[in-house]
Every structure is written in structure tokens, then in C-alpha cells.
Design an enzyme around this catalytic site. Structure first.
Site, mmCIF file in Angstrom:
data_model
loop_
_atom_site.group_PDB
_atom_site.id
_atom_site.type_symbol
_atom_site.label_atom_id
_atom_site.label_comp_id
_atom_site.label_asym_id
_atom_site.label_seq_id
_atom_site.Cartn_x
_atom_site.Cartn_y
_atom_site.Cartn_z
ATOM 1 N N PRO A 97 0.819 -1.222 0.000
ATOM 2 C CA PRO A 97 0.000 0.000 0.000
ATOM 3 C C PRO A 97 0.852 1.273 0.000
ATOM 4 O O PRO A 97 0.376 2.339 -0.315
ATOM 5 C CB PRO A 97 -0.809 -0.112 1.304
ATOM 6 C CG PRO A 97 -0.762 -1.554 1.668
ATOM 7 C CD PRO A 97 0.563 -2.064 1.183
ATOM 8 N N GLU B 71 2.011 -7.664 8.716
ATOM 9 C CA GLU B 71 2.030 -6.189 8.708
ATOM 10 C C GLU B 71 3.021 -5.660 7.686
ATOM 11 O O GLU B 71 3.154 -4.453 7.515
ATOM 12 C CB GLU B 71 2.404 -5.665 10.100
ATOM 13 C CG GLU B 71 1.446 -6.098 11.196
ATOM 14 C CD GLU B 71 0.000 -5.835 10.817
ATOM 15 O OE1 GLU B 71 -0.797 -6.777 10.834
ATOM 16 O OE2 GLU B 71 -0.312 -4.675 10.479
ATOM 17 N N ARG C 12 -1.108 -9.258 -20.720
ATOM 18 C CA ARG C 12 -2.049 -8.818 -21.767
ATOM 19 C C ARG C 12 -1.373 -7.910 -22.789
ATOM 20 O O ARG C 12 -1.805 -7.820 -23.933
ATOM 21 C CB ARG C 12 -3.202 -8.031 -21.141
ATOM 22 C CG ARG C 12 -4.222 -8.838 -20.389
ATOM 23 C CD ARG C 12 -5.139 -7.905 -19.613
ATOM 24 N NE ARG C 12 -5.783 -6.932 -20.487
ATOM 25 C CZ ARG C 12 -6.870 -7.185 -21.204
ATOM 26 N NH1 ARG C 12 -7.400 -8.390 -21.159
ATOM 27 N NH2 ARG C 12 -7.427 -6.270 -21.966
ATOM 28 N N ASP D 245 -8.481 -1.122 -24.815
ATOM 29 C CA ASP D 245 -8.783 -1.196 -23.375
ATOM 30 C C ASP D 245 -8.904 0.210 -22.816
ATOM 31 O O ASP D 245 -8.307 1.133 -23.328
ATOM 32 C CB ASP D 245 -7.605 -1.867 -22.643
ATOM 33 C CG ASP D 245 -7.727 -3.381 -22.664
ATOM 34 O OD1 ASP D 245 -8.764 -3.863 -23.112
ATOM 35 O OD2 ASP D 245 -6.763 -4.039 -22.267
#
Ligand SMILES: NC(=O)c1ccc(NCc2ccccc2)nc1
Length: 253
Positions: free
Chosen positions: A93, A124, A162, A177
Site C-alpha cells: 500500500p 504487517e 495482456r 482497453d
């Protein structure tokens, strides 16, 4: 195209190799997946991979040593397979938000023969000294916390695969896309012509390819303006795009 994942849950990656576009590309040898489990690089009887955090607090932190040994093994394997260098990406994150542009850059790097090692954290997180020593780049797939980095790693691998040549039938669909040209995608329709009383936009049934192209571009511009205006801020519009967007905005007013 050597993609490796350092993960405590290698079985999760079957989602990529056993279904869909990524499976077909995997079976066609377009990309290879290596799975390295840090638990196989522990030195103690209990195969310890995590410990309590210094300074106290909830949860556990992943030990640096087993991860460094796993990453080193992955890089060595890639070197022996002929990779020209390896980039270690840590999914967290705290990483740089992933964009389509970065996906394409990484796909190009892999195509040029570089290997990728995706480091999947659990608990964590990971001892900061490992990140400093071994991680080249930290990437986040969004501002939320998951129980592990495996799903973000699989998302990144799928997005990269992709973009590799020969993976999507008509390269066009990779280009069409969302985000390819910095815009959201237009709406899509298929049979039946009338569903639940709702019909398909006439232009899509007209067979006029130029009108259809223009309608789709206008829809992409309009949607981007309505849902993600900040994407438009970073994008220069052609004369045609500016005109189509203005027309869309006028129709909304
Ligand atoms: N948003 C993301 O890309 C992401 C990546 C990993 C993750 N969970 C594993 C983890 C938790 C805390 C610290 C480092 C890794 N959750 C979300």
C-alpha cells in the site's frame, strides 16, 4: 518472459496459469512463472518467516533473511535462464500507484529480456532493511489493504501479460482497453438488440464505421469527463476530441 513471485502462498497463482487469457499465453510459452516460497529458505526447525515487531504493536513482520535468500535464488534462476537483469517489485500500500503507462513500460522491459521478481508481503509487512537492500520498486494497485501482496502481484502480472505480443487475438483490443489512450472505455453492447425493453444505440447498428468510431470516442471522452475528470487534466485533446467532448457536454447541460 520470466516472471517470478516470492510468496508464502504459491498455490494462489494457479488463478493465472489455469484460466483465461493468461493461461493460454502461459501454455503457448509467451511467459513463464516461477514460484519461490521464503519458507524453503529458513534455517530453523520451525521454518520461521515472521516475528513480532520491535517497538511493539499488533501483528507480525516478515523476517529479512529468508526473503533475501528467496529473492537471490529467483534472480540467479533468471540469470541462468538468460534474463538480462532482474527488477524486484514489492507490492505494498506504500507503493507508487500502478498506471497503464507503468504496465506498458514493464511489459516492454520484460520483452527486452529483463526478468521480474514480485515480492508478496504478508502480515504487517516486511523488515525495512530487506526493502532497502533488495527492492527496486514499490507498487500499489490502489489505496486499500489486502491480507497479502499475492492478489496485487497477480493483477500486475495479468496486466503485463495482456500487453505482450500474441496474447490478445487482435492487438487492437489491447489498445482499445480503458486507459490505453488515457481515457475510460466506451459502453459495449451485444445481442439481443432489445433487452428488458432497452435498445442498442442506433449508430452501432448502422454499419457506418466512421460514425461508430466517432461515437465511441465521444462516449469515452464523455465518460472520462463525468467519472474521472482528473484523467482529462493530464491529456492533450485533438481538435476532433475537443469538439466531440464539447458536444457531449452541451448535450448533458
Ligand atoms: N494496495 C496494494 O497494492 C496492496 C499490496 C499489498 C497488500 N497487503 C500485503 C501488505 C500489507 C502491508 C504492507 C505490505 C504488504 N495490500 C494492498
Amino acid at each position: 518472459m520470466l516472471l517470478d513471485a516470492v510468496t508464502l502462498f504459491p498455490e494462489m497463482f494457479a488463478a493465472l496459469t489455469q484460466s483465461g487469457v493468461s493461461r493460454r499465453a502461459y501454455e503457448n510459452g509467451v511467459w513463464q512463472l516461477g514460484l519461490i516460497n521464503p519458507r524453503d529458505f529458513t534455517a530453523d526447525e520451525r521454518r520461521t518467516v515472521d516475528e513480532r515487531p520491535y517497538g511493539g504493536g499488533p501483528g507480525m513482520v516478515m523476517l529479512a533473511a529468508p526473503l533475501e535468500a528467496a529473492i537471490t535464488a529467483a534472480r540467479e534462476r533468471q540469470r541462468q535462464a538468460g534474463a538480462r537483469g532482474s527488477r524486484v517489485i514489492y507490492l505494498s500500500p506504500q507503493g507508487e500507484p500502478l498506471t497503464h503507462r507503468r504496465v506498458c513500460e514493464l511489459a516492454d522491459e520484460v520483452q527486452q529480456g529483463s526478468g521480474l521478481v514480485m515480492l508478496c508481503g504478508r502480515y504487517e509487512g516486511i523488515d525495512e532493511r530487506l526493502i532497502e537492500r533488495c527492492v527496486d520498486e514499490e507498487i500499489s494497485i490502489g489505496d486499500f489493504v489486502l491480507s497479502g501482496g499475492e492478489i496485487p502481484a497477480m493483477a500486475l502480472i495479468d496486466a503485463i501479460v495482456r500487453q505482450l505480443p500474441g496474447v490478445l487475438h487482435d492487438a487492437e483490443s489491447a489498445q482499445q482497453d480503458s486507459f490505453c489512450d488515457g481515457l475510460l472505455d466506451c459502453p459495449h453492447y451485444t445481442r439481443p438488440e432489445t433487452y428488458a425493453g432497452q435498445s442498442v444505440p442506433e449508430v452501432l447498428l448502422s454499419g457506418h464505421h466512421e460514425d461508430i468510431r466517432r461515437w465511441r470516442l465521444q462516449q469515452a471522452l464523455g465518460r472520462t469527463w463525468q467519472r474521472r475528470p482528473e484523467l482529462l487534466a493530464g491529456r492533450v485533446l485533438s481538435k476532433e476530441e475537443a469538439r466531440l467532448l464539447a458536444q457531449f457536454q452541451a448535450q448533458q447541460a
